[in-house]
Design a protein around this motif. Sequence first.
Motif, PDB file in Angstrom:
ATOM      1  N   ALA A 116       0.840  -1.204   0.000  1.00  0.00           N
ATOM      2  CA  ALA A 116       0.000   0.000   0.000  1.00  0.00           C
ATOM      3  C   ALA A 116       0.872   1.252   0.000  1.00  0.00           C
ATOM      4  O   ALA A 116       0.578   2.226  -0.701  1.00  0.00           O
ATOM      5  N   SER A 117       1.939   1.212   0.768  1.00  0.00           N
ATOM      6  CA  SER A 117       2.849   2.356   0.824  1.00  0.00           C
ATOM      7  C   SER A 117       3.516   2.585  -0.534  1.00  0.00           C
ATOM      8  O   SER A 117       3.651   3.732  -0.987  1.00  0.00           O
ATOM      9  N   GLN A 118       3.913   1.492  -1.185  1.00  0.00           N
ATOM     10  CA  GLN A 118       4.519   1.623  -2.513  1.00  0.00           C
ATOM     11  C   GLN A 118       3.504   2.157  -3.521  1.00  0.00           C
ATOM     12  O   GLN A 118       3.834   2.986  -4.368  1.00  0.00           O
ATOM     13  N   ALA A 119       2.261   1.665  -3.428  1.00  0.00           N
ATOM     14  CA  ALA A 119       1.215   2.149  -4.337  1.00  0.00           C
ATOM     15  C   ALA A 119       0.968   3.641  -4.105  1.00  0.00           C
ATOM     16  O   ALA A 119       0.804   4.414  -5.054  1.00  0.00           O
ATOM     17  N   LYS A 120       0.961   4.035  -2.837  1.00  0.00           N
ATOM     18  CA  LYS A 120       0.747   5.443  -2.512  1.00  0.00           C
ATOM     19  C   LYS A 120       1.903   6.297  -3.035  1.00  0.00           C
ATOM     20  O   LYS A 120       1.686   7.367  -3.595  1.00  0.00           O
ATOM     21  N   SER A 121       3.127   5.792  -2.884  1.00  0.00           N
ATOM     22  CA  SER A 121       4.290   6.528  -3.390  1.00  0.00           C
ATOM     23  C   SER A 121       4.214   6.659  -4.908  1.00  0.00           C
ATOM     24  O   SER A 121       4.511   7.719  -5.468  1.00  0.00           O
ATOM     25  N   GLY A 122       3.819   5.576  -5.573  1.00  0.00           N
ATOM     26  CA  GLY A 122       3.663   5.623  -7.027  1.00  0.00           C
ATOM     27  C   GLY A 122       2.586   6.604  -7.441  1.00  0.00           C
ATOM     28  O   GLY A 122       2.741   7.354  -8.417  1.00  0.00           O
ATOM     29  N   LEU A 171      -5.986  21.766 -13.699  1.00  0.00           N
ATOM     30  CA  LEU A 171      -5.275  21.685 -12.420  1.00  0.00           C
ATOM     31  C   LEU A 171      -6.262  21.639 -11.264  1.00  0.00           C
ATOM     32  O   LEU A 171      -6.100  20.827 -10.336  1.00  0.00           O
ATOM     33  N   LEU A 172      -7.290  22.462 -11.295  1.00  0.00           N
ATOM     34  CA  LEU A 172      -8.304  22.466 -10.243  1.00  0.00           C
ATOM     35  C   LEU A 172      -9.016  21.115 -10.166  1.00  0.00           C
ATOM     36  O   LEU A 172      -9.235  20.585  -9.062  1.00  0.00           O
ATOM     37  N   ASN A 173      -9.345  20.514 -11.316  1.00  0.00           N
ATOM     38  CA  ASN A 173      -9.983  19.189 -11.320  1.00  0.00           C
ATOM     39  C   ASN A 173      -9.075  18.127 -10.717  1.00  0.00           C
ATOM     40  O   ASN A 173      -9.530  17.267  -9.950  1.00  0.00           O
ATOM     41  N   LEU A 174      -7.787  18.180 -11.064  1.00  0.00           N
ATOM     42  CA  LEU A 174      -6.843  17.213 -10.487  1.00  0.00           C
ATOM     43  C   LEU A 174      -6.759  17.363  -8.969  1.00  0.00           C
ATOM     44  O   LEU A 174      -6.776  16.376  -8.228  1.00  0.00           O
ATOM     45  N   ILE A 175      -6.673  18.601  -8.527  1.00  0.00           N
ATOM     46  CA  ILE A 175      -6.589  18.845  -7.076  1.00  0.00           C
ATOM     47  C   ILE A 175      -7.871  18.382  -6.387  1.00  0.00           C
ATOM     48  O   ILE A 175      -7.818  17.752  -5.324  1.00  0.00           O
ATOM     49  N   ASN A 176      -9.021  18.633  -6.984  1.00  0.00           N
ATOM     50  CA  ASN A 176     -10.283  18.167  -6.403  1.00  0.00           C
ATOM     51  C   ASN A 176     -10.328  16.639  -6.337  1.00  0.00           C
ATOM     52  O   ASN A 176     -10.811  16.074  -5.353  1.00  0.00           O
ATOM     53  N   ASP A 177      -9.826  15.962  -7.387  1.00  0.00           N
ATOM     54  CA  ASP A 177      -9.778  14.494  -7.382  1.00  0.00           C
ATOM     55  C   ASP A 177      -8.890  13.979  -6.257  1.00  0.00           C
ATOM     56  O   ASP A 177      -9.232  13.026  -5.556  1.00  0.00           O
ATOM     57  N   VAL A 178      -7.748  14.619  -6.067  1.00  0.00           N
ATOM     58  CA  VAL A 178      -6.843  14.213  -4.989  1.00  0.00           C
ATOM     59  C   VAL A 178      -7.516  14.433  -3.634  1.00  0.00           C
ATOM     60  O   VAL A 178      -7.444  13.580  -2.745  1.00  0.00           O
ATOM     61  N   LEU A 179      -8.194  15.556  -3.483  1.00  0.00           N
ATOM     62  CA  LEU A 179      -8.888  15.820  -2.220  1.00  0.00           C
ATOM     63  C   LEU A 179     -10.008  14.807  -1.993  1.00  0.00           C
ATOM     64  O   LEU A 179     -10.216  14.350  -0.866  1.00  0.00           O
ATOM     65  N   ASP A 180     -10.728  14.443  -3.068  1.00  0.00           N
ATOM     66  CA  ASP A 180     -11.774  13.426  -2.934  1.00  0.00           C
ATOM     67  C   ASP A 180     -11.181  12.097  -2.491  1.00  0.00           C
ATOM     68  O   ASP A 180     -11.731  11.419  -1.624  1.00  0.00           O
ATOM     69  N   LEU A 181     -10.046  11.727  -3.079  1.00  0.00           N
ATOM     70  CA  LEU A 181      -9.390  10.471  -2.683  1.00  0.00           C
ATOM     71  C   LEU A 181      -8.952  10.510  -1.225  1.00  0.00           C
ATOM     72  O   LEU A 181      -9.093   9.537  -0.504  1.00  0.00           O
ATOM     73  N   SER A 182      -8.410  11.639  -0.797  1.00  0.00           N
ATOM     74  CA  SER A 182      -7.965  11.723   0.593  1.00  0.00           C
ATOM     75  C   SER A 182      -9.152  11.690   1.552  1.00  0.00           C
ATOM     76  O   SER A 182      -9.059  11.149   2.644  1.00  0.00           O
ATOM     77  N   LYS A 183     -10.316  12.235   1.129  1.00  0.00           N
ATOM     78  CA  LYS A 183     -11.518  12.157   1.957  1.00  0.00           C
ATOM     79  C   LYS A 183     -11.993  10.710   2.066  1.00  0.00           C
ATOM     80  O   LYS A 183     -12.404  10.240   3.130  1.00  0.00           O
ATOM     81  N   ILE A 184     -11.943   9.986   0.935  1.00  0.00           N
ATOM     82  CA  ILE A 184     -12.328   8.568   0.952  1.00  0.00           C
ATOM     83  C   ILE A 184     -11.403   7.793   1.871  1.00  0.00           C
ATOM     84  O   ILE A 184     -11.829   6.984   2.680  1.00  0.00           O
ATOM     85  N   GLU A 185     -10.091   8.064   1.740  1.00  0.00           N
ATOM     86  CA  GLU A 185      -9.107   7.370   2.580  1.00  0.00           C
ATOM     87  C   GLU A 185      -9.343   7.667   4.057  1.00  0.00           C
ATOM     88  O   GLU A 185      -9.149   6.800   4.915  1.00  0.00           O
ATOM     89  N   ALA A 186      -9.776   8.889   4.354  1.00  0.00           N
ATOM     90  CA  ALA A 186     -10.018   9.284   5.751  1.00  0.00           C
ATOM     91  C   ALA A 186     -11.370   8.793   6.252  1.00  0.00           C
ATOM     92  O   ALA A 186     -11.707   8.968   7.406  1.00  0.00           O
ATOM     93  N   GLY A 187     -12.153   8.173   5.356  1.00  0.00           N
ATOM     94  CA  GLY A 187     -13.444   7.622   5.760  1.00  0.00           C
ATOM     95  C   GLY A 187     -14.565   8.651   5.777  1.00  0.00           C
ATOM     96  O   GLY A 187     -15.578   8.457   6.435  1.00  0.00           O
ATOM     97  N   LYS A 188     -14.391   9.732   5.038  1.00  0.00           N
ATOM     98  CA  LYS A 188     -15.427  10.782   5.025  1.00  0.00           C
ATOM     99  C   LYS A 188     -16.176  10.705   3.699  1.00  0.00           C
ATOM    100  O   LYS A 188     -15.893  11.362   2.761  1.00  0.00           O
TER     101      LYS A 188
END
Length: 188
Positions: A116-122, A171-188
Amino acid sequence: RMVICNRRYREMLPPALAQVAVPGVAFEAMVRPAAMHGQVRELDEAGGAETWIQQRIAHSHNPTGPIILHLADGRWVRISERRTDEGGCVGVWQDITDLKAHEAELELARDAAMQASQAKSGFLATMSHELRTPLNAIIGLSEMLTQHADRFTPERRQESLRRILNAGRHLLNLINDVLDLSKIEAGK
């Protein structure tokens, strides 16, 4: 020779050896059948049955630490031996099968965490590249427009501004996608 053993010790032995484990039996008479009938999995690592038998006998005469055995039935046993003042040896067998199973589970969990850590780094490496591309376009076109505004025709300026706008939205769409992923990862 075995002087005494308890019921639990006999229960830990393979059935064929439990019948042999009686007071007065020679240590080799218990170790040899265990090796010859494939009751111990470490024989190949030791160099064969005869080598393992000799090593096991030598260890009982001069114990240097615990021995871990993986028995043919899948159980794991830790044998701790200690010399007595009278020249004998006291052996304590402990079934560590549950401990070994727990160790295996922990190793699997560690491997999964490492993957998982390697996947996250990738993911982060890829995402940083994806974020840099539109950001560089925004910076580069903005610098061109500010430094050389007088050289651009209104149509060319309009095209450059559209490119900046598109890169900014991307760029804004990419940042929003990353934020959505981090929200999913955080369980929100």
